[in-house]
Enzyme design. Structure first.
Site, PDB file in Angstrom:
ATOM      1  N   ARG A 172      30.119  34.726  44.643  1.00  0.00           N
ATOM      2  CA  ARG A 172      28.672  34.640  44.474  1.00  0.00           C
ATOM      3  C   ARG A 172      28.276  33.171  44.579  1.00  0.00           C
ATOM      4  O   ARG A 172      29.080  32.268  44.341  1.00  0.00           O
ATOM      5  CB  ARG A 172      28.249  35.208  43.124  1.00  0.00           C
ATOM      6  CG  ARG A 172      28.639  36.670  42.905  1.00  0.00           C
ATOM      7  CD  ARG A 172      28.287  37.116  41.495  1.00  0.00           C
ATOM      8  NE  ARG A 172      28.579  38.524  41.273  1.00  0.00           N
ATOM      9  CZ  ARG A 172      29.729  38.984  40.765  1.00  0.00           C
ATOM     10  NH1 ARG A 172      30.697  38.118  40.436  1.00  0.00           N
ATOM     11  NH2 ARG A 172      29.918  40.271  40.589  1.00  0.00           N
ATOM     12  N   LYS A 197      30.185  36.536  36.944  1.00  0.00           N
ATOM     13  CA  LYS A 197      29.093  37.322  36.381  1.00  0.00           C
ATOM     14  C   LYS A 197      29.566  38.018  35.111  1.00  0.00           C
ATOM     15  O   LYS A 197      30.641  38.620  35.091  1.00  0.00           O
ATOM     16  CB  LYS A 197      28.628  38.356  37.405  1.00  0.00           C
ATOM     17  CG  LYS A 197      27.374  39.115  37.004  1.00  0.00           C
ATOM     18  CD  LYS A 197      26.925  40.011  38.137  1.00  0.00           C
ATOM     19  CE  LYS A 197      25.643  40.760  37.784  1.00  0.00           C
ATOM     20  NZ  LYS A 197      25.214  41.642  38.898  1.00  0.00           N
ATOM     21  N   HIS A 268      24.850  36.179  49.692  1.00  0.00           N
ATOM     22  CA  HIS A 268      25.271  37.517  49.272  1.00  0.00           C
ATOM     23  C   HIS A 268      25.581  38.416  50.466  1.00  0.00           C
ATOM     24  O   HIS A 268      26.397  39.335  50.357  1.00  0.00           O
ATOM     25  CB  HIS A 268      24.220  38.151  48.367  1.00  0.00           C
ATOM     26  CG  HIS A 268      24.814  38.802  47.153  1.00  0.00           C
ATOM     27  ND1 HIS A 268      25.487  38.095  46.184  1.00  0.00           N
ATOM     28  CD2 HIS A 268      24.870  40.102  46.773  1.00  0.00           C
ATOM     29  CE1 HIS A 268      25.916  38.928  45.253  1.00  0.00           C
ATOM     30  NE2 HIS A 268      25.556  40.147  45.581  1.00  0.00           N
ATOM     31  N   ARG A 271      29.120  37.893  51.145  1.00  0.00           N
ATOM     32  CA  ARG A 271      29.927  38.624  50.160  1.00  0.00           C
ATOM     33  C   ARG A 271      29.997  40.111  50.533  1.00  0.00           C
ATOM     34  O   ARG A 271      31.063  40.732  50.477  1.00  0.00           O
ATOM     35  CB  ARG A 271      29.318  38.430  48.767  1.00  0.00           C
ATOM     36  CG  ARG A 271      29.997  39.176  47.630  1.00  0.00           C
ATOM     37  CD  ARG A 271      29.359  38.728  46.316  1.00  0.00           C
ATOM     38  NE  ARG A 271      29.585  39.679  45.231  1.00  0.00           N
ATOM     39  CZ  ARG A 271      30.654  39.683  44.453  1.00  0.00           C
ATOM     40  NH1 ARG A 271      31.618  38.796  44.640  1.00  0.00           N
ATOM     41  NH2 ARG A 271      30.771  40.579  43.475  1.00  0.00           N
ATOM     42  N   HIS A 294      33.930  43.209  40.337  1.00  0.00           N
ATOM     43  CA  HIS A 294      33.053  44.283  39.869  1.00  0.00           C
ATOM     44  C   HIS A 294      33.590  44.896  38.583  1.00  0.00           C
ATOM     45  O   HIS A 294      34.803  44.989  38.383  1.00  0.00           O
ATOM     46  CB  HIS A 294      32.936  45.398  40.925  1.00  0.00           C
ATOM     47  CG  HIS A 294      32.104  45.018  42.102  1.00  0.00           C
ATOM     48  ND1 HIS A 294      32.215  45.643  43.334  1.00  0.00           N
ATOM     49  CD2 HIS A 294      31.137  44.069  42.252  1.00  0.00           C
ATOM     50  CE1 HIS A 294      31.343  45.107  44.166  1.00  0.00           C
ATOM     51  NE2 HIS A 294      30.687  44.166  43.544  1.00  0.00           N
ATOM     52  N   TYR A 303      30.144  49.901  49.352  1.00  0.00           N
ATOM     53  CA  TYR A 303      30.495  49.238  50.607  1.00  0.00           C
ATOM     54  C   TYR A 303      31.167  50.178  51.600  1.00  0.00           C
ATOM     55  O   TYR A 303      31.294  49.832  52.779  1.00  0.00           O
ATOM     56  CB  TYR A 303      31.393  48.031  50.329  1.00  0.00           C
ATOM     57  CG  TYR A 303      30.689  46.969  49.529  1.00  0.00           C
ATOM     58  CD1 TYR A 303      29.759  46.127  50.128  1.00  0.00           C
ATOM     59  CD2 TYR A 303      30.936  46.812  48.173  1.00  0.00           C
ATOM     60  CE1 TYR A 303      29.088  45.160  49.396  1.00  0.00           C
ATOM     61  CE2 TYR A 303      30.282  45.841  47.429  1.00  0.00           C
ATOM     62  CZ  TYR A 303      29.356  45.024  48.047  1.00  0.00           C
ATOM     63  OH  TYR A 303      28.694  44.072  47.320  1.00  0.00           O
TER      64      TYR A 303
END
Length: 311
Positions: A172, A197, A268, A271, A294, A303
């Protein structure tokens, strides 16, 4: 008397184009400061924890004589929502639905904080018909486009490193900002994300091309931008300080322009692209999840439905 909000006290948010209106009363200033501090401790993204929308709401409430959050009701928030849908943006047009919903989410975080700490009961946003932006789609670009970006960045070592981090490592933007020299383990070919994150840590194995690019930058090129005030940041700006998010976005936009590609490419998007490419090459979803950091496999599964053209 209700003065226009444009004459209120405001400070520029360090990241992004939004302006953050700071409340003038000590009550609201203290409330905003303590809520920001708690959100940072809980691991919210830096941009979210700034509470730009909540700051503007508090200033708006002050202009109308509502100086206690416990007195703010549903009708007041309905009026604030109406204000947001008519307030001009920095460019002169109306605020986008994404911006309005982002502001309201910021307000929700503040009301939730107030409820947790006994400053009021319930949120006045409950029961309001809030705007819903159109569902976003996960975008990715093909490997051919990625190759064009690398070719366009070939003479710019820092932009090449930026592509390695955003695409090659799937980081990120703020994770790139936070990287330090010691986070790259050249001996073992690993990159450490110390606080991603939600303050999550993860370890990313470096592909040979990425490892070689980072090593070349650190051993042979980085010294060009080192200054006495350098903090040990991996990516340095022209003055020797840490390269921040707005500079990262500008450098990426510049290389996209040089590459003459038609796609809109943000950090992003890169990513999203590497995640899509890894899955189409057959990497297990669990490994892709760990690579991206994640929490849930369901997030990574998105995805599998992304179309990146000729991947």
């Amino acid at each position: 008397m209700n003065r226009p909000l444009a004459f209120g006290v405001r400070k520029k948010c360090k990241e992004g184009m939004a302006s953050m209106y700071e409340p003038m009363t000590e009550n609201y200033r203290s409330l905003l400061a303590t809520c920001r501090a708690e959100l940072r401790l809980l691991g919210y993204a830096k941009g979210t924890a700034k509470l730009c929308g909540a700051g503007e709401m508090l200033r708006w409430l002050e202009e109308r004589g509502l100086l206690d959050l416990a007195e703010v009701g549903k009708d007041d928030m309905a009026a604030y929502l109406a204000y947001l849908t008519t307030r001009p943006s920095a460019t002169g047009g109306a605020l986008s639905l994404y911006t309005v919903t982002g502001y309201l989410f910021s307000c929700k975080l503040l009301f939730d904080y107030a409820e947790r700490h006994g400053l009021r009961g319930g949120s006045p946003l409950l029961g309001l018909e809030l705007p819903t932006p159109p569902a976003s789609t996960r975008k990715a670009v093909s490997r051919a486009v990625i190759n064009k970006l690398y070719q366009a960045a070939a003479e710019d070592v820092r932009t090449t490193v930026l592509l390695h981090l955003l695409y090659g490592c799937g980081l990120r933007r703020m994770e790139v900002v936070d990287l330090n020299v010691g986070d790259v383990d050249h001996q073992n070919g690993l990159l450490y994300v110390r606080s991603g994150k939600g303050k999550k840590r993860r370890v990313i194995p470096l592909a040979a091309r990425v490892a070689a690019g980072l090593k070349n930058y650190q051993k042979r090129e980085r010294w060009r931008w080192v200054s006495g005030a350098n903090s040990g940041a991996l990516l340095l700006n022209d003055r020797g300080g840490r390269m921040l998010g707005n500079v990262i976005s500008r450098r990426l936009a510049a290389v996209v322009k040089r590459a003459k590609v038609k796609e809109i490419i943000t950090p992003h998007v890169l990513r999203h692209s590497v995640a899509t490419h890894l899955i189409t090459k057959g990497m297990d979803l669990e490994r892709v999840r760990d690579f991206l950091g994640h929490d849930h496999l369901e997030t990574t599964q998105i995805y599998t439905h992304v179309n990146a053209g000729d991947t």
